[in-house]
Design a protein around this motif. Sequence first.
Motif, mmCIF file in Angstrom:
data_model
loop_
_atom_site.group_PDB
_atom_site.id
_atom_site.type_symbol
_atom_site.label_atom_id
_atom_site.label_comp_id
_atom_site.label_asym_id
_atom_site.label_seq_id
_atom_site.Cartn_x
_atom_site.Cartn_y
_atom_site.Cartn_z
ATOM 1 N N ASP A 88 44.713 48.837 43.663
ATOM 2 C CA ASP A 88 44.349 47.740 44.768
ATOM 3 C C ASP A 88 43.502 48.568 45.884
ATOM 4 N N VAL A 125 42.408 42.725 48.584
ATOM 5 C CA VAL A 125 43.559 42.277 47.837
ATOM 6 C C VAL A 125 43.988 41.040 48.411
ATOM 7 N N TRP A 132 51.852 44.428 49.750
ATOM 8 C CA TRP A 132 51.381 44.317 48.240
ATOM 9 C C TRP A 132 52.431 44.693 47.237
ATOM 10 N N ASN A 175 54.391 41.694 46.623
ATOM 11 C CA ASN A 175 53.935 40.816 45.874
ATOM 12 C C ASN A 175 53.886 41.127 44.541
ATOM 13 N N HIS A 176 53.680 42.485 44.263
ATOM 14 C CA HIS A 176 53.670 43.128 42.726
ATOM 15 C C HIS A 176 54.938 42.875 42.285
#
Length: 318
Positions: A307, A131, A253, A256-257
Amino acid sequence: KDRTLLTSFIKINDNEADVVPWFVLNCHLQAGKQGQRRVRQMLEGTKAIITMAKKLKVKEPETAVAAIVCGDFNGGSECGAVRLLEDGFIDSEFLEDGESVTSKRKDIPMVFPLKDVVTAIERDPPPTLVVPELISQMVQEGGNGYDNPILTESVVERLTKIYHARATCEMNGEKLMSATDVEKWLVLINGKLGRGDEYREAAKQMGWKPPPNAEEMSYDEIKKLVTLPSEAFLSLQGFLTVYQKELEGGKFWGINHDLTILGEPLDDCGVFNARFDRIYCTSNVQPIAVVDFEATKPCPNAEEPSDHLPVAACFTMK
């Protein structure tokens, strides 16, 4: 059980009278600085295997059970849940993220530790989490992502821009997100209303409170009661707190998404690799094939929809 799913399978041998149950415990253990909970989740799951095996009349299941434990452990070899399976026990001296995960020794109910299936082949096991590198961009300098992390000024600036773009109300010169604004934001990042920790934390920041008897209720029972107060507002500080809580939960993550979906993506700072996804088996199960999946660029991408990369193996009874 808590973030684990146990399924039993019946394998009919050539002699149809000889019925051999197999058990598969699939897990998606809690992310973030939750080592104690991950250990509890795995201990409950392995105990459930033995309980079901006894119901299916498996003789001496602590020794003879045919079981596979697999899924996302949300931690590597240093994770307490992993050590519990590979060592067969964990005690108060074991530390994860600098903290003890148990006050006393705890043993899995099987006589022998479980085997990490990918080690059946002599090579460096490939990472299953490939990732974007995010911690350096999300966590203030000096933090490691798990020990009281604080959002960087860069991320706070991005979130502030997102908030001001989506807040349609104003009170005393301050922009505010209405319940409708909050619903639109949550549907955009999570696909539907009611999903995700963002929803539950936003409801809290808007004034939702658990019932008086919450201490007697399970986490899942309380989750079902959470609603967005229809006449309330979500302030900028409340919005930032939602993502600060996500950071404290290790959901880099996920943040981040959301930033990407909301039009404020982070810079490309390379790749983070880890092996969070694993397959284990009990001592009387033999892996006969292991499939490696590899990726050289951050996932998800055009070739990999998740991911996490798959883990796969074939087994037979010893």
